[in-house]
Design a protein around this motif. Structure first.
Motif, PDB file in Angstrom:
ATOM      1  N   GLY A  20      -6.879 -27.604   5.187  1.00  0.00           N
ATOM      2  CA  GLY A  20      -5.559 -27.185   5.667  1.00  0.00           C
ATOM      3  C   GLY A  20      -4.557 -26.968   4.550  1.00  0.00           C
ATOM      4  N   LEU A  21      -5.015 -26.451   3.406  1.00  0.00           N
ATOM      5  CA  LEU A  21      -4.115 -26.231   2.263  1.00  0.00           C
ATOM      6  C   LEU A  21      -3.098 -25.145   2.577  1.00  0.00           C
ATOM      7  CD1 LEU A  21      -6.657 -26.212  -0.720  1.00  0.00           C
ATOM      8  CD2 LEU A  21      -5.416 -28.163   0.232  1.00  0.00           C
ATOM      9  N   SER A  22      -1.900 -25.305   2.034  1.00  0.00           N
ATOM     10  CA  SER A  22      -0.880 -24.264   2.189  1.00  0.00           C
ATOM     11  C   SER A  22      -1.254 -23.066   1.325  1.00  0.00           C
ATOM     12  CB  SER A  22       0.492 -24.799   1.761  1.00  0.00           C
ATOM     13  OG  SER A  22       0.514 -25.021   0.358  1.00  0.00           O
ATOM     14  N   ASP A  23      -0.667 -21.920   1.642  1.00  0.00           N
ATOM     15  CA  ASP A  23      -0.944 -20.712   0.857  1.00  0.00           C
ATOM     16  C   ASP A  23      -0.528 -20.894  -0.599  1.00  0.00           C
ATOM     17  OD1 ASP A  23      -1.996 -19.444   3.058  1.00  0.00           O
ATOM     18  OD2 ASP A  23      -0.149 -18.378   3.563  1.00  0.00           O
ATOM     19  N   ASP A  24       0.560 -21.629  -0.821  1.00  0.00           N
ATOM     20  CA  ASP A  24       1.033 -21.860  -2.192  1.00  0.00           C
ATOM     21  C   ASP A  24       0.010 -22.651  -3.003  1.00  0.00           C
ATOM     22  OD1 ASP A  24       3.336 -20.486  -1.714  1.00  0.00           O
ATOM     23  OD2 ASP A  24       4.591 -22.258  -1.379  1.00  0.00           O
ATOM     24  N   VAL A  25      -0.558 -23.676  -2.373  1.00  0.00           N
ATOM     25  CA  VAL A  25      -1.550 -24.501  -3.069  1.00  0.00           C
ATOM     26  C   VAL A  25      -2.810 -23.679  -3.349  1.00  0.00           C
ATOM     27  CG1 VAL A  25      -3.096 -26.499  -2.849  1.00  0.00           C
ATOM     28  CG2 VAL A  25      -0.704 -26.702  -2.179  1.00  0.00           C
ATOM     29  N   LYS A  26      -3.244 -22.899  -2.370  1.00  0.00           N
ATOM     30  CA  LYS A  26      -4.422 -22.049  -2.566  1.00  0.00           C
ATOM     31  C   LYS A  26      -4.206 -21.093  -3.738  1.00  0.00           C
ATOM     32  CE  LYS A  26      -5.831 -21.884   2.298  1.00  0.00           C
ATOM     33  NZ  LYS A  26      -5.948 -20.983   3.476  1.00  0.00           N
ATOM     34  N   GLU A  27      -3.007 -20.506  -3.790  1.00  0.00           N
ATOM     35  CA  GLU A  27      -2.707 -19.543  -4.847  1.00  0.00           C
ATOM     36  C   GLU A  27      -2.681 -20.215  -6.216  1.00  0.00           C
ATOM     37  OE1 GLU A  27       0.778 -16.286  -5.916  1.00  0.00           O
ATOM     38  OE2 GLU A  27       0.595 -17.011  -3.850  1.00  0.00           O
ATOM     39  N   THR A  28      -2.133 -21.430  -6.255  1.00  0.00           N
ATOM     40  CA  THR A  28      -2.081 -22.173  -7.513  1.00  0.00           C
ATOM     41  C   THR A  28      -3.477 -22.515  -8.013  1.00  0.00           C
ATOM     42  OG1 THR A  28       0.051 -23.151  -6.868  1.00  0.00           O
ATOM     43  CG2 THR A  28      -1.151 -24.247  -8.636  1.00  0.00           C
ATOM     44  N   LEU A  29      -4.387 -22.777  -7.085  1.00  0.00           N
ATOM     45  CA  LEU A  29      -5.755 -23.147  -7.454  1.00  0.00           C
ATOM     46  C   LEU A  29      -6.642 -21.930  -7.732  1.00  0.00           C
ATOM     47  CD1 LEU A  29      -6.398 -25.945  -4.795  1.00  0.00           C
ATOM     48  CD2 LEU A  29      -5.933 -26.277  -7.235  1.00  0.00           C
ATOM     49  N   ALA A  30      -6.188 -20.735  -7.362  1.00  0.00           N
ATOM     50  CA  ALA A  30      -7.016 -19.528  -7.461  1.00  0.00           C
ATOM     51  C   ALA A  30      -7.613 -19.283  -8.854  1.00  0.00           C
ATOM     52  CB  ALA A  30      -6.224 -18.305  -6.999  1.00  0.00           C
ATOM     53  N   PRO A  31      -6.856 -19.507  -9.955  1.00  0.00           N
ATOM     54  CA  PRO A  31      -7.424 -19.224 -11.282  1.00  0.00           C
ATOM     55  C   PRO A  31      -8.652 -20.067 -11.634  1.00  0.00           C
ATOM     56  CG  PRO A  31      -5.026 -19.403 -11.401  1.00  0.00           C
ATOM     57  CD  PRO A  31      -5.425 -19.875 -10.043  1.00  0.00           C
ATOM     58  N   TYR A  32      -8.899 -21.135 -10.885  1.00  0.00           N
ATOM     59  CA  TYR A  32     -10.051 -21.997 -11.188  1.00  0.00           C
ATOM     60  C   TYR A  32     -11.333 -21.532 -10.499  1.00  0.00           C
ATOM     61  CZ  TYR A  32      -6.366 -24.975 -12.966  1.00  0.00           C
ATOM     62  OH  TYR A  32      -5.285 -25.443 -13.674  1.00  0.00           O
ATOM     63  N   PHE A  33     -11.231 -20.524  -9.653  1.00  0.00           N
ATOM     64  CA  PHE A  33     -12.410 -19.972  -8.965  1.00  0.00           C
ATOM     65  C   PHE A  33     -13.242 -21.067  -8.297  1.00  0.00           C
ATOM     66  CE2 PHE A  33     -11.365 -16.962 -12.363  1.00  0.00           C
ATOM     67  CZ  PHE A  33     -11.202 -15.798 -11.625  1.00  0.00           C
ATOM     68  N   LEU A  34     -12.536 -21.966  -7.615  1.00  0.00           N
ATOM     69  CA  LEU A  34     -13.242 -23.055  -6.941  1.00  0.00           C
ATOM     70  C   LEU A  34     -14.123 -22.512  -5.822  1.00  0.00           C
ATOM     71  CD1 LEU A  34     -10.291 -25.614  -6.792  1.00  0.00           C
ATOM     72  CD2 LEU A  34     -12.190 -25.558  -8.428  1.00  0.00           C
ATOM     73  N   LEU A  35     -15.278 -23.114  -5.659  1.00  0.00           N
ATOM     74  CA  LEU A  35     -16.270 -22.605  -4.709  1.00  0.00           C
ATOM     75  C   LEU A  35     -15.821 -22.742  -3.268  1.00  0.00           C
ATOM     76  CD1 LEU A  35     -19.410 -24.188  -6.417  1.00  0.00           C
ATOM     77  CD2 LEU A  35     -18.537 -21.875  -6.695  1.00  0.00           C
ATOM     78  N   THR A  36     -15.027 -23.763  -2.968  1.00  0.00           N
ATOM     79  CA  THR A  36     -14.631 -23.999  -1.575  1.00  0.00           C
ATOM     80  C   THR A  36     -13.199 -23.580  -1.285  1.00  0.00           C
ATOM     81  OG1 THR A  36     -13.912 -26.296  -1.960  1.00  0.00           O
ATOM     82  CG2 THR A  36     -16.242 -25.948  -1.446  1.00  0.00           C
ATOM     83  N   ASN A  37     -12.530 -22.952  -2.253  1.00  0.00           N
ATOM     84  CA  ASN A  37     -11.160 -22.471  -2.034  1.00  0.00           C
ATOM     85  C   ASN A  37     -11.205 -21.001  -1.626  1.00  0.00           C
ATOM     86  OD1 ASN A  37      -8.328 -22.489  -1.965  1.00  0.00           O
ATOM     87  ND2 ASN A  37      -8.193 -21.789  -4.087  1.00  0.00           N
ATOM     88  N   ARG A  38     -12.017 -20.706  -0.624  1.00  0.00           N
ATOM     89  CA  ARG A  38     -12.162 -19.334  -0.132  1.00  0.00           C
ATOM     90  C   ARG A  38     -12.676 -19.407   1.298  1.00  0.00           C
ATOM     91  NH1 ARG A  38     -16.043 -17.299  -4.663  1.00  0.00           N
ATOM     92  NH2 ARG A  38     -15.026 -18.929  -5.833  1.00  0.00           N
ATOM     93  N   ARG A  39     -12.580 -18.304   1.985  1.00  0.00           N
ATOM     94  CA  ARG A  39     -12.994 -18.286   3.388  1.00  0.00           C
ATOM     95  C   ARG A  39     -14.510 -18.130   3.484  1.00  0.00           C
ATOM     96  NH1 ARG A  39      -8.972 -14.239   6.381  1.00  0.00           N
ATOM     97  NH2 ARG A  39      -9.479 -15.489   8.195  1.00  0.00           N
ATOM     98  N   VAL A  40     -15.044 -18.575   4.614  1.00  0.00           N
ATOM     99  CA  VAL A  40     -16.496 -18.648   4.769  1.00  0.00           C
ATOM    100  C   VAL A  40     -16.935 -18.001   6.082  1.00  0.00           C
ATOM    101  CG1 VAL A  40     -18.395 -20.261   5.230  1.00  0.00           C
ATOM    102  CG2 VAL A  40     -16.823 -20.700   3.335  1.00  0.00           C
TER     103      VAL A  40
END
Length: 362
Positions: free
Chosen positions: A177-197
């Motif tokens: 349930g991350l906010s869009d801001d948190v997702k965007e901040t984490l985007a540069p790390y290319f985390l495997l689970t920070n994306r839709r499935v």
């Protein structure tokens, strides 16, 4: 071109699904790690709207939107610590825009591995979450120190801490349930689970009637993921066999004979396409009717740039009409004569299903 990766345990049906989507020749064998290096192919995004516009315009060519499909080698328990294909497997996942989990839900004594889709899901999610945890933990130590001297690092540190807390509990970030801001901040790390499935539940040929039940079983497991996850049940083997039939009428007849309608394959491609936040506008005329891909929220000039950079740089205006309205009127000229063609400027946000022509000057 945007790409989505097929991820799952060995023998779940990834390579068969890849072949069905792309017409590729990936080895689909009943033993682990038949796929060691990723297979990459292109899948057409079926769109009845475009087909109908092409028919209206009597177009010589019809060009559908496309997405790239990556068949990634099988994941095993312990991949995050180097088991199986280990880091090579995880690196291949980082390079895709969206993930398609292929979850086995068929029993076959000749194929090794569990037949419970929830067990497949458990292993895949834990391994991806553990890999992300290692990435986040390393960066979190760095940003905590940096934030003491540089206050601009505070937001990044807080986002990483939020991710760390969830991942430490084995919870993938798409469930958090991350906010869009948190997702965007984490985007540069290319985390495997920070994306839709997108999860594909693969049932056996003798078990087609169970598709709604197996689909619901997995959907219920994702009930805390909101719109970050979509679940589709299908018999991959049967879909692959139908996809190999070149005659569309014959293919349709076979699928309908098994009560599968148009088949789940097309539905799956459309779902993956939309999961990536992709939308379609169309151009139509005697020479060709074509679907153009754009990111949701794009302006008219950005959409024009999908055709050619000059269209975006010299953008003047766009002539726009919804595809259904254009079909009802029968032609581009008829729409103009009826005063139904809208003229939109640089701030217009394109809508899925728009039919557009651009005026530009460079």
């Amino acid at each position: 071109m945007e790409r989505f990766g097929l991820v799952g345990l060995p023998n779940a049906g990834k390579s068969s699904l890849y072949n069905a989507l792309t017409g590729g020749g990936a080895l689909a064998a009943p033993y682990p790690f038949a796929t060691k290096d990723p297979n990459i192919g292109v899948a057409m995004v079926p769109d009845d709207r475009l087909d109908r516009l092409s028919e209206m315009s009597k177009s010589k060519k019809t060009i559908h939107a496309q997405v790239e499909v990556v068949d990634i080698g099988g994941l095993v328990e312990g991949a995050s610590t180097g088991e199986g294909l280990g880091n090579k497997f995880l690196a291949n996942i980082r390079e895709v825009d969206a993930i398609v989990f292929v979850l086995r839900a068929f029993v076959d004594d000749d194929v090794v591995g569990p037949s419970d889709p929830l067990e497949h899901l458990r292993i895949v999610e834990i391994e991806l979450a553990l890999a992300d945890l290692e990435t986040v933990e390393k960066r979190l130590h760095q940003t905590k120190r940096a934030a003491k001297l540089d206050k601009s690092m505070v937001a990044e540190t807080e986002a990483l801490q939020t991710a760390f807390d969830h991942l430490s509990e084995g919870l993938p970030l798409y469930r958090a349930g991350l906010s869009d801001d948190v997702k965007e901040t984490l985007a540069p790390y290319f985390l495997l689970t920070n994306r839709r499935v997108l999860a594909v539940v693969n049932v056996g040929e003798d078990d087609i009637d169970s598709i709604p039940e197996k689909e619901k079983l997995v959907s219920d497991e994702f009930n805390n993921a909101g719109d970050n996850v979509e679940v589709i049940g299908m018999c991959i083997q049967m879909e692959a066999e139908a996809a190999a039939i070149e005659d569309p009428d014959e293919r349709k007849e076979i699928l309908e004979g098994f009560g599968l309608g148009e088949g789940a394959l097309f539905r799956m491609v459309r779902s993956a396409y939309h999961l990536l936040g992709l939308r379609t506008y169309m151009t139509t005329g005697e020479q060709e009717s074509r679907a153009w891909t754009f990111k949701e929220g794009s302006t008219a000039p950005v959409c024009a740039g999908r055709i050619h950079g000059d269209f975006q740089r010299g953008f003047i205006r766009a002539e726009v009409i919804n595809w259904e309205e254009l079909l009802a009127l029968g032609s581009w000229n008829a729409a103009k004569e009826a005063g139904k063609m809208r003229v939109e400027g640089k701030d217009y946000i394109a809508q899925d299903g728009d039919v557009m022509e651009f005026r530009f000057n460079v």
